[in-house]
Every structure is written in C-alpha cells, then in structure tokens.
Design a protein around this motif. Structure first.
Motif, mmCIF file in Angstrom:
data_model
loop_
_atom_site.group_PDB
_atom_site.id
_atom_site.type_symbol
_atom_site.label_atom_id
_atom_site.label_comp_id
_atom_site.label_asym_id
_atom_site.label_seq_id
_atom_site.Cartn_x
_atom_site.Cartn_y
_atom_site.Cartn_z
ATOM 1 N N PHE A 3 0.700 -1.205 -0.132
ATOM 2 C CA PHE A 3 -0.022 0.007 -0.052
ATOM 3 C C PHE A 3 0.783 1.191 0.211
ATOM 4 C CE2 PHE A 3 -2.097 3.308 2.459
ATOM 5 C CZ PHE A 3 -3.142 3.441 1.472
ATOM 6 N N GLU A 4 2.052 1.268 0.845
ATOM 7 C CA GLU A 4 2.940 2.415 0.754
ATOM 8 C C GLU A 4 3.404 2.688 -0.582
ATOM 9 O OE1 GLU A 4 5.134 5.602 2.398
ATOM 10 O OE2 GLU A 4 3.391 4.290 3.038
ATOM 11 N N ALA A 5 3.976 1.652 -1.338
ATOM 12 C CA ALA A 5 4.369 1.663 -2.457
ATOM 13 C C ALA A 5 3.283 2.377 -3.674
ATOM 14 C CB ALA A 5 5.016 0.439 -3.117
ATOM 15 N N PHE A 6 2.200 1.895 -3.431
ATOM 16 C CA PHE A 6 0.817 2.243 -4.406
ATOM 17 C C PHE A 6 0.850 3.745 -3.994
ATOM 18 C CE2 PHE A 6 -3.514 3.306 -4.554
ATOM 19 C CZ PHE A 6 -3.687 3.228 -5.650
ATOM 20 N N ARG A 7 0.710 4.092 -2.795
ATOM 21 C CA ARG A 7 0.417 5.307 -2.320
ATOM 22 C C ARG A 7 1.777 6.472 -2.950
ATOM 23 N NH1 ARG A 7 2.209 9.241 0.897
ATOM 24 N NH2 ARG A 7 3.636 7.464 1.950
ATOM 25 N N GLN A 8 2.677 5.882 -2.875
ATOM 26 C CA GLN A 8 4.036 6.953 -3.454
ATOM 27 C C GLN A 8 3.807 7.102 -5.089
ATOM 28 O OE1 GLN A 8 7.746 5.400 -2.150
ATOM 29 N NE2 GLN A 8 7.396 5.926 -0.098
ATOM 30 N N ARG A 9 3.578 5.928 -5.686
ATOM 31 C CA ARG A 9 3.201 5.951 -7.100
ATOM 32 C C ARG A 9 2.002 6.822 -7.319
ATOM 33 N NH1 ARG A 9 4.053 0.449 -6.825
ATOM 34 N NH2 ARG A 9 1.991 0.079 -7.160
ATOM 35 N N LEU A 10 0.957 6.761 -6.688
ATOM 36 C CA LEU A 10 -0.166 7.721 -6.792
ATOM 37 C C LEU A 10 0.164 9.155 -6.615
ATOM 38 C CD1 LEU A 10 -3.289 7.803 -7.465
ATOM 39 C CD2 LEU A 10 -3.338 7.808 -5.058
ATOM 40 N N GLY A 11 0.954 9.412 -5.648
ATOM 41 C CA GLY A 11 1.501 10.729 -5.359
ATOM 42 C C GLY A 11 2.309 11.122 -6.555
ATOM 43 N N SER A 12 3.314 10.630 -6.985
ATOM 44 C CA SER A 12 4.259 11.056 -8.053
ATOM 45 C C SER A 12 3.171 11.342 -9.507
ATOM 46 C CB SER A 12 5.223 9.890 -8.480
ATOM 47 O OG SER A 12 4.481 8.910 -9.089
ATOM 48 N N ILE A 13 2.254 10.511 -9.759
ATOM 49 C CA ILE A 13 1.318 10.862 -10.694
ATOM 50 C C ILE A 13 0.558 11.930 -10.640
ATOM 51 C CG2 ILE A 13 -0.576 9.869 -12.297
ATOM 52 C CD1 ILE A 13 0.371 6.920 -11.602
ATOM 53 N N ILE A 14 -0.134 12.133 -9.318
ATOM 54 C CA ILE A 14 -1.069 13.347 -9.119
ATOM 55 C C ILE A 14 -0.317 14.651 -9.174
ATOM 56 C CG2 ILE A 14 -2.682 14.354 -7.609
ATOM 57 C CD1 ILE A 14 -3.623 11.638 -6.782
ATOM 58 N N GLY A 15 0.960 14.406 -8.339
ATOM 59 C CA GLY A 15 1.970 15.546 -8.136
ATOM 60 C C GLY A 15 1.077 16.361 -6.941
ATOM 61 N N ASP A 18 5.240 19.564 -3.602
ATOM 62 C CA ASP A 18 6.531 18.767 -3.568
ATOM 63 C C ASP A 18 7.107 18.148 -2.234
ATOM 64 O OD1 ASP A 18 6.923 19.471 -6.203
ATOM 65 O OD2 ASP A 18 8.206 21.262 -5.873
ATOM 66 N N ALA A 19 6.773 18.744 -1.145
ATOM 67 C CA ALA A 19 6.999 18.424 0.091
ATOM 68 C C ALA A 19 6.656 16.729 0.287
ATOM 69 C CB ALA A 19 6.387 19.098 1.216
ATOM 70 N N ALA A 20 5.877 16.305 -0.420
ATOM 71 C CA ALA A 20 5.480 14.939 -0.148
ATOM 72 C C ALA A 20 5.990 13.934 -1.366
ATOM 73 C CB ALA A 20 3.664 14.739 -0.334
ATOM 74 N N GLN A 21 6.517 14.575 -2.403
ATOM 75 C CA GLN A 21 7.085 13.823 -3.168
ATOM 76 C C GLN A 21 8.377 13.113 -2.908
ATOM 77 O OE1 GLN A 21 5.484 13.370 -6.160
ATOM 78 N NE2 GLN A 21 3.986 14.798 -5.166
ATOM 79 N N ARG A 27 14.789 12.034 -1.713
ATOM 80 C CA ARG A 27 14.686 10.571 -1.680
ATOM 81 C C ARG A 27 15.247 10.228 -0.192
ATOM 82 N NH1 ARG A 27 17.747 9.033 -6.416
ATOM 83 N NH2 ARG A 27 15.757 9.646 -7.268
ATOM 84 N N GLY A 28 16.149 10.832 0.385
ATOM 85 C CA GLY A 28 16.623 10.488 1.800
ATOM 86 C C GLY A 28 15.925 11.056 2.897
ATOM 87 N N PHE A 29 14.774 11.800 2.655
ATOM 88 C CA PHE A 29 14.021 12.293 3.714
ATOM 89 C C PHE A 29 12.830 11.421 4.104
ATOM 90 C CE2 PHE A 29 11.873 16.847 5.081
ATOM 91 C CZ PHE A 29 11.892 16.261 6.419
ATOM 92 N N ARG A 30 12.994 10.575 5.111
ATOM 93 C CA ARG A 30 12.102 9.648 5.777
ATOM 94 C C ARG A 30 11.652 10.088 7.040
ATOM 95 N NH1 ARG A 30 12.348 5.534 2.310
ATOM 96 N NH2 ARG A 30 14.181 5.136 0.882
ATOM 97 N N ALA A 31 10.601 10.645 7.050
ATOM 98 C CA ALA A 31 10.035 11.243 8.205
ATOM 99 C C ALA A 31 9.075 10.246 8.969
ATOM 100 C CB ALA A 31 9.074 12.500 7.840
ATOM 101 N N SER A 32 9.434 10.072 10.369
ATOM 102 C CA SER A 32 8.732 9.080 11.074
ATOM 103 C C SER A 32 7.141 9.461 11.200
ATOM 104 C CB SER A 32 9.073 8.866 12.382
ATOM 105 O OG SER A 32 8.385 8.089 13.364
ATOM 106 N N ARG A 33 6.033 8.508 11.292
ATOM 107 C CA ARG A 33 4.744 8.776 11.380
ATOM 108 C C ARG A 33 4.319 8.605 12.736
ATOM 109 N NH1 ARG A 33 4.891 7.687 5.948
ATOM 110 N NH2 ARG A 33 3.899 9.229 4.424
ATOM 111 N N ALA A 34 5.152 8.273 13.632
ATOM 112 C CA ALA A 34 4.971 7.927 14.779
ATOM 113 C C ALA A 34 4.379 9.100 15.640
ATOM 114 C CB ALA A 34 6.147 7.054 15.806
#
Length: 501
Positions: A3-15, A18-21, A27-34
């Motif tokens: 689901f995470e991979a699908f969500r990222q692909r969907l975000g890259s298509i929709i645009g 930029d902060a969520a791309q 690419r190295g910005f991995r923020a925790s959702r905790a």
C-alpha cells in the motif's frame, strides 16, 4: 508495504505538493509517522541525559538554561489578591509572604526559588513534577503545607499497562475510563542516584490531586515533556568537538619553537644531542651545515568566526534564546537589532509565564494553599465555603522587564497614562507591583514628608495636584492643615487679575 508503494506511485502521478514527493531531492528524507508519545517513550531518556550532560559541560548550554529561567521567573512571579476588603487582603498577602520561606520541603530555597527550578527543569527535560506535601500542625509551619520537586526521571516512561476495570497506566500516569489523570506512579529512588539506598525500581502511587505536572506540550495528545535541547543537541555537541579540535591543533603547533636541520650523520643510529633551548637575546652558533627554521603556525582561517556565528545563530533559534543571551556577545548587533530580538524574546517568555508556569503551577499552589490556610485556622475568611472562587481570585505579577531605553520608555508610558490609553494599575502590574500597595506607600510617604516639611516631587510632574507649582499637594493634606498652609504661606497666594489693571 504494498500500500505504501502504491501511495507513493499515486502521489508521483497526481503531483501537487513537492514536500510529499519522493524525487531525487527528498529521496533520503524519511520522516517518522509515529506519535510524539511513541517517540518520547523510545528516546526521551536519552535526550534528557544528553541535555543534562551539555548543561554540565558546555558553556553555551549552561548559559541558555540560566538565561531562560532568569527571564521567566526573575525575582519571582508573585500573587496579588483581588479581595475587596483591604485589611483582609493585607493579612492574606502577609501570610503568603511568610509561608514562601517554608514552601520548599528540602529547605533549600523559597517558593520563588522553586519557580526558578521548575523553569530550569522544563527547559532541560521538558517537564517537572511538584508534589504537594500536607504537614502536621506541630511541624511549626505558618501554613501546614510544603512542596517537593521531582525530576522527570522519577516517573518511568516504560510503565504502560491496563488496570482492572476501565483504567490504564501510560508512561507512568494512571488514567480512569474517561481519560482523567487519577495518579502518578513515581520511583522511590532516582534511577541514576547510586547514593540512595532505596530499592531500585520500586514505585509509589501518588494521587493526581497531590501532583502538579508542569510541561509545555508541543503536540496534541502529548503526555510527557520533551527537552528544549532536542533540536540543538547535535549542533551543540559537534560544535564543541570542532572547538576542541581547533584548540588542540593550535596547542600542538605552539609546542615547536624551531627546527634544526643537520647533514646526515655518518652513523644513523648515533644518539642525538640534547635539544637546544632558546632564551630572549641569546646568540646561537651553529655547526657547519646546520640550518634553523621556524614552524609556520597554522591559522584558523577567515571562516572560523563566521562559521561559529552562523552555527550559534542556529543553536539560538533552536533553543529560543537570542544570540546575545546565548553567548554573552554584545558586539554583533546594533541597538535596533538588539531591541527587536529582545521584544520578540520577551513576548515568548510572557506567553510561557502565563500559559505554563502560572496556569499549571502557581494557580494550583495558590488554590491548595488557601484551602489549607483556612482549614488550619491560619487565615480567617468569613463565608469561604460559599465564596471560595471569589476569595481565591488573584493576579500573578511577573518581575518587571528592565527598560531598554529608560528615558524614552518612561516618557511613552506617561503619555499613554495621561491620554487614557493605559491605567496606572496596568502600568504598575506590568512592573510586577500591586497598585493598591504602591498607592498606600505613596500616601504614607507624602504624609511623612508633610510632617517633616519635605517634598521630593518634581515641579510640574503628574504626581502634583493641579495648580500646585511648588509641589505642595494641599489636596493630600486635608482639612484644617491645608487651610492653615494657605493662610500662612502668602507666597502661594495668586494675585487677583484685577490688580493688573
């Protein structure tokens, strides 16, 4: 993961944002959702330990804590009761002032010193606990009540369990079925104090009514505090390492005065002669073939000061402390810039004073103190049961700010009072004084001055009465005394305008 991979692909298509791309720049910005509670439970102890280490060993960190506590508390945030009965109010304030010396259960400071310690602890570890300790009448206190301060480490972050019924414990705090705090489970011994012979890990349940939890939450739903140093620890520590390395480099370079170059000896393993010691004014004769050279001491370079300045600006921003307060360096800014930073800093401090320290600690202590004072007979307030809220109403007055430009600031405030934009009561409250007490002191001083034939008021000042050019405020003298002064002091009698004709 799918689901995470699908969500990222969907975000890259929709645009869109930029902060969520996940493109090359992020690419190295991995923020925790905790949630913040999860993050504090995982690393809160480590952050607090590192913050305490920095304050003990780093001058900038120690200065930041002291600056924050001094500006928040100063000489103390003091209560001013709003009771209408002047005699009862004076009795109440006198009893409170006497009790402040008894407030600390450890006997090391007074109530206002506890305020300062609380401000330091919240800045350092994000929170502090104040336990209310009722005392016996035979203990000899003005009011049988004292306060015990407990650091954040005394409440275990890893205590989480469900209780019988609907209750549960989260990070050492016990909640009932509807989310109210009902108790705190404190350790009997500080986990890092090896001098305490108490049992390690043993806890005691203290009702929430006897605990004041002071913290400044940064996110909704946050249970425990997080150190103000969290955003500055990395830069403070690495800057300290950089300074140490620079100092060591300069020290090593200073150890060498000169180098002597000699021809290669016939026997390489032959022991060298003793080192040549050079004294001021000394003439040194060299052997044939020997040469002397002095080391080129490496300089720090032109970027050292600029790098330090920019890094300390970032640290100051992370801590919420102005650069000048953090470093003690007053040469970097002009008057206007310094004034702007101080105004912003004081606005933040004022918000923290009233939103955190006054609301959470001062009001809770004042309420409990009045209840105990009335119940113990130390204070007599008729109808307290039915008028408890009215009796407990008070204003908390922080220490006044020092004027940046005393002449201009005072003149501007006088103009505001004369124009009706501000009252004297408001002006005095902003300086940390009770207006009624100040007025009583002024009246007493004028009465004493009158008896001694003195008057220290400046001619023409607002403190004088209208038409009192010589500074004799006849309105304050009252009755026959004023009439006698008018009759005897002929110099004050104004001529009749008809006499000029």
């Amino acid at each position: 993961m799918a689901f995470e991979a699908f969500r990222q692909r969907l975000g890259s298509i929709i645009g869109g944002f930029d902060a969520a791309q996940a493109h090359r720049r992020l690419r190295g910005f991995r923020a925790s959702r905790a949630h913040v509670n999860t993050l504090i439970a995982a690393s809160g102890d480590t952050i607090t330990a590192r913050a305490r280490w920095l304050v003990r060993n780093n001058g900038y960190a120690a200065n930041a804590v002291e600056s924050f506590a001094s500006n928040v508390v100063g000489d103390g945030i003091k209560p001013s009761s709003t009771i209408a009965d002047a005699a009862k109010k004076e009795e109440l304030q006198a009893l409170w002032l006497a009790w402040t010396d008894d407030a600390d259960a450890e006997g090391l400071t007074d109530f206002y010193g506890l305020q300062r310690r609380a401000a330091r602890e919240v800045f350092l570890s994000g929170e502090v606990f104040v336990r209310i300790r009722p005392r016996r009448a035979e203990d000899g206190l003005t009011v049988p009540l004292q306060l015990q301060m407990l650091p954040a480490e005394m409440l275990p972050l890893d205590m989480n369990r469900t209780l019988p019924g609907a209750g549960l414990i989260r990070q050492g705090i016990e909640f009932d079925g509807i989310g109210r705090r009902v108790a705190y489970h404190f350790l009997r011994r500080h986990p890092g104090d090896l001098t305490d012979p108490g049992l390690s890990g043993e806890t005691a349940r203290v009702p929430a009514a006897d605990v004041i939890h002071v913290l400044d939450p940064v996110e909704a739903g946050q249970l425990r505090g997080v150190s103000r140093f969290a955003a500055a620890i990395v830069k403070l520590f690495t800057l300290d390492l950089y300074d140490d390395a620079e100092l060591e480099r300069k020290k090593i370079a200073a150890m060498f005065a000169m180098f002597i170059t000699s021809p290669a000896p016939e026997t390489p393993l032959e022991p060298t002669e003793e080192d040549l010691e050079v004294e001021p004014g000394q003439v040194v004769r060299l052997d044939p073939g020997e040469d002397v050279s002095t080391p080129a001491t490496p300089d720090s370079g032109g970027t050292y000061e600029l790098f330090q300045y920019r890094t300390l600006l970032q640290i100051g921003a992370a801590l919420g402390i102005p650069y000048g307060y953090l470093t003690g360096d007053t040469a970097k800014g002009n008057f206007s810039n310094t004034r702007i930073s101080l105004i912003e800093f004081r606005r933040r401090i004022s918000a923290w004073q009233h939103g955190v320290l006054v609301f959470q600690m001062c009001r809770a202590v004042w309420t409990r103190w009045m209840d105990v004072a009335v119940l113990s007979g130390a204070l007599d307030l008729p109808g307290y049961d039915s008028q408890r809220r009215q009796y407990q109403a008070c204003a908390w007055l922080p220490t006044k700010w020092d004027w940046i430009d005393p002449m201009k600031d005072a003149s501007a405030e006088i103009l505001q009072i004369e124009a009706g934009l501000k009252s004297r009561t408001q002006a005095l409250s902003e300086r940390g004084y009770d207006a009624e007490q100040v007025d009583r002191e002024i009246a007493a001083e004028r009465k004493r001055e009158l008896a001694l034939g003195l008057d220290f008021r400046r001619p023409g000042s607002p403190a004088q009465g209208p038409g009192d050019a010589k500074g004799n405020d006849n309105a304050d003298q009252g009755g026959d005394a004023a009439d006698e002064d008018k009759a005897d002091d002929t110099a004050d009698v104004r001529p009749d305008p008809k006499d000029k004709q």
